[in-house]
Design a protein around this motif. Structure first.
Motif, mmCIF file in Angstrom:
data_model
loop_
_atom_site.group_PDB
_atom_site.id
_atom_site.type_symbol
_atom_site.label_atom_id
_atom_site.label_comp_id
_atom_site.label_asym_id
_atom_site.label_seq_id
_atom_site.Cartn_x
_atom_site.Cartn_y
_atom_site.Cartn_z
ATOM 1 N N CYS A 68 0.827 -1.209 0.000
ATOM 2 C CA CYS A 68 0.000 0.000 0.000
ATOM 3 C C CYS A 68 0.862 1.260 0.000
ATOM 4 O O CYS A 68 0.384 2.348 -0.359
ATOM 5 N N CYS A 69 2.124 1.138 0.421
ATOM 6 C CA CYS A 69 3.036 2.276 0.489
ATOM 7 C C CYS A 69 3.913 2.399 -0.753
ATOM 8 O O CYS A 69 4.915 3.121 -0.721
ATOM 9 N N GLU A 70 3.577 1.697 -1.795
ATOM 10 C CA GLU A 70 4.329 1.788 -3.041
ATOM 11 C C GLU A 70 4.333 3.234 -3.549
ATOM 12 O O GLU A 70 3.293 3.870 -3.671
ATOM 13 N N GLU B 176 -8.238 -4.494 -3.507
ATOM 14 C CA GLU B 176 -7.278 -5.562 -3.270
ATOM 15 C C GLU B 176 -6.753 -5.523 -1.841
ATOM 16 O O GLU B 176 -6.633 -6.556 -1.178
ATOM 17 N N ALA B 177 -6.450 -4.311 -1.347
ATOM 18 C CA ALA B 177 -5.932 -4.178 0.018
ATOM 19 C C ALA B 177 -6.957 -4.660 1.040
ATOM 20 O O ALA B 177 -6.627 -5.396 1.985
ATOM 21 N N GLU C 239 -8.761 -11.414 4.762
ATOM 22 C CA GLU C 239 -8.313 -12.806 4.789
ATOM 23 C C GLU C 239 -7.466 -13.139 6.008
ATOM 24 O O GLU C 239 -7.241 -14.318 6.312
ATOM 25 N N LEU C 240 -6.987 -12.121 6.719
ATOM 26 C CA LEU C 240 -6.080 -12.353 7.849
ATOM 27 C C LEU C 240 -6.818 -13.006 9.019
ATOM 28 O O LEU C 240 -8.005 -12.776 9.245
ATOM 29 N N LYS C 241 -6.074 -13.813 9.789
ATOM 30 C CA LYS C 241 -6.629 -14.506 10.948
ATOM 31 C C LYS C 241 -5.768 -14.197 12.175
ATOM 32 O O LYS C 241 -4.649 -13.685 12.061
#
Length: 625
Positions: free
Chosen positions: A570-572, A583-584, A590-592
């Motif tokens: 995200c910091c690109e 997308e972010a 999806e994180l657990k």
């Protein structure tokens, strides 16, 4: 020294004599004085790196401690601006230092003018603007400070006469006293090239001849000032008719004051604003309190139907507490007599749009409803300033939880809690993107201090979607979106700019490090936190990148690494290569809390994030600009 001595040696010797840095022994003594000074301050999170031992305060002309100023690789002064500091300024501690400049602008200092400031005999610049200092400044406050060139005291609540000791500063070139309550006549300043700003005070009489070449705006807002560059002064032989009219007005004013005093004598402690609101409330000279004053504009506009209505008068009579002063304005906690608690945000930089456009935008924000948004309840409109009313959130901001001192009953901000917070932030931001498709910046000011945390540690986004009504110059100087690479380099923002802010927030949440660039005014380089994370990942993967509280997650390392990758993508720097918002958000969802058997192996099989090829070289291009 004979003629055979090389010229380069002479030059080198002269340069060394002109700039001999302070010895490490001196710096050790200065450090002890600074630590003593720090003890008199409150909310010193931003000064956490003021620790002993320290041999040098300046290294290659760069300060080792936050807020220190260095010249010729020697300690020069303090620039403690916008750090949320409070307490008092311990002048006795500072007097032990070779202090040339002292700035505490844009903080929360209150109380009287610092006593014995003239002990700082070498001081050249004093900057106290935009705090809550009050009371009279002693007439001899600046006596003997002959090195002083700049005195900046604007945006406080000082009162009384302008100190005559300012006339004794032969090198004074900049004097800013605007937006206070100074009264009486302006002294006959004589200093050559002096620039002044006395606007929005209670000064009276003729402007001295020595100041008549100043800009008229430097004297505006003082109803009883006259003479060049303002309107000519009236002659003393005013007609009898004018005298009678003035007398009648005075009598009526006194009568109105008595009626208001009797009517409100039992009111609670009123809401205290840092400045008076013209035609809405005025400050009593001796008490500094705010009294309601009827106005044709004195009405709150409610944007929600699920909130109990109240009048502006009730708000101004409420007991109040100053919560802070930021780049947009001040915040106050107001408790109505019914027990309802609200936050009042005061803005002075929303004059770039007309009334109808402003009303329409606020109604649009009032229709937004989401679990992770702090709802707007009501607003007050005047051309010069606006008030926005929201609910009060007890736990405060994410910034205070990450960087403040933890209270005894405050739970540990561990990995599951941080994951919950970042998921809530992403959901609230996704809702803004969906409901405000017409805005380039659905949020525009996403940072940890604008994320409130409720009693269940659910995040609430605040200060969202204000870019359309904030004055453009002010927005470019202070809003987080305008510190993004695309803004600082190309003077533009895109729909991916909020994604960049989300990435910086993710890195702050994982590392516990505050993005120092957010403290800087202007639009300088803004990837300091991202660059630091990038350098750690490139060199050698260690647990040092994670905050100590989040690194305790024994079964979540793989998930934490996944979030770290999301933050970095995200910091690109290159907007085209930067992840899109959808997308972010999908990756965050999806994180657990815990890893599955194969979660961690794909990130740590070779010992570090970079060498495992979880990212390519292009993934690190944000640091190359």
């Amino acid at each position: 020294m004979d003629r055979s001595t090389p010229s380069w040696f002479i030059t080198l010797l002269m340069l060394s004599l002109c700039a001999i840095p302070a010895s490490s022994q001196d710096d050790t003594a200065y450090a002890k004085s600074l630590l003593k000074f720090k003890e008199s301050l409150t909310n010193v999170t931003m000064l956490d790196n003021w620790r002993e031992p320290v041999q040098k305060l300046c290294s290659w002309n760069t300060p080792v401690w936050n807020g220190c100023l260095c010249v010729n690789d020697s300690f020069w002064g303090l620039k403690l601006e916008g750090m949320g500091l409070g307490g008092k300024l311990d002048v006795d501690s500072l007097s032990e230092l070779p202090l040339r400049s002292l700035s505490v602008m844009n903080n929360n200092f209150s109380g009287p003018f610092p006593s014995n400031i003239n002990k700082l005999g070498k001081l050249r610049g004093l900057f106290l603007a935009n705090n809550n200092f009050s009371g009279e400044i002693p007439d001899d406050a600046f006596s003997g400070m002959r090195a002083m060139t700049k005195v900046v005291l604007g945006d406080n609540s000082f009162m009384g006469k302008i100190p005559m000791s300012l006339l004794g500063l032969p090198r004074l070139v900049d004097l800013q006293l605007q937006d206070n309550q100074f009264n009486g006549r302006i002294p006959d300043f004589w200093q050559a090239d002096l620039k002044v700003n006395f606007s929005n005070n209670k000064l009276e009489g003729a402007i001295p001849n020595t100041l008549r070449d100043q800009n008229a705006s430097s004297f505006s807002g003082n109803l009883n000032l006259c003479g060049e560059p303002l309107d000519p002064c009236k002659r003393k032989n005013s007609t009898k008719k004018i005298a009678i009219i003035i007398a009648a007005v005075v009598v009526l004013a006194l009568a109105a004051f008595i009626v208001l005093f009797v009517f409100y004598r039992r009111r609670q402690k009123p809401l205290k604003h840092e400045k008076s609101v013209d035609h809405l409330q005025t400050e009593e000279p001796n008490k500094g309190t705010v009294t309601y004053k009827n106005s044709e504009h004195g009405k709150l506009y409610f944007v929600r139907n699920d909130t109990q209505k109240f009048e502006l008068e009730e708000l101004l009579r409420a007991s109040a507490e100053v919560l802070g002063s930021g780049s947009f304005g001040s915040s106050y906690k107001a408790v109505l007599f019914t027990g309802q608690t609200y936050v009042v945000r005061r803005f002075r930089n929303m004059s770039n749009v007309g009334k109808e456009e402003f009303y329409e935008h606020m109604r649009r924000l009032g229709r937004l409803t989401h679990r992770n948004l702090l709802p707007l309840i009501a607003f007050y409109y005047r051309k010069e300033e606006k008030l926005l009313i929201t609910d009060f959130v007890e736990n405060g901001s994410l910034a205070s939880l990450l960087h403040g001192k933890r209270t005894p009953n405050q739970p540990l901000l561990d990995w599951p809690m941080r994951l919950r917070i970042i998921k809530g932030v992403a959901r609230g931001l996704a809702y803004l993107y969906k409901e405000l498709p017409m805005l380039t910046l659905p949020h525009g000011h996403l940072k940890s201090s604008n994320i409130l945390v409720d009693a269940t540690y659910e995040p609430l986004l605040a200060d969202y979607a204000l870019a359309p009504v904030i004055n453009k110059d002010h927005a470019k100087e202070f809003m987080v979106a305008y510190k993004s690479p695309e803004s600082t380099q190309n003077d533009m923002v895109t729909r991916k700019t909020d994604v960049w802010s989300l990435g910086i927030l993710i890195l702050e949440l994982l590392t516990g490090r505050f993005p120092a660039n957010y403290l800087k005014q202007g639009r300088g380089p803004s990837a300091d936190l991202a660059s630091w994370v990038n350098s750690v990942v490139r060199e050698e993967w260690t647990g040092e990148v994670f905050d100590k509280d989040v690194s305790l997650a024994r079964n979540g390392e793989g998930q934490m690494l996944r979030l770290l990758k999301i933050g970095m993508c995200c910091c690109e720097w290159n907007v085209e290569k930067r992840w899109g918002f959808r997308e972010a958000v999908e990756k965050i969802e999806e994180l657990k809390e815990r890893d599955s058997d194969d979660d961690y192996s794909s990130y740590a099989s070779e010992g570090d994030l970079y060498s495992s090829r979880a990212m390519t070289d292009d993934d690190f291009s944000f640091s190359k600009a």
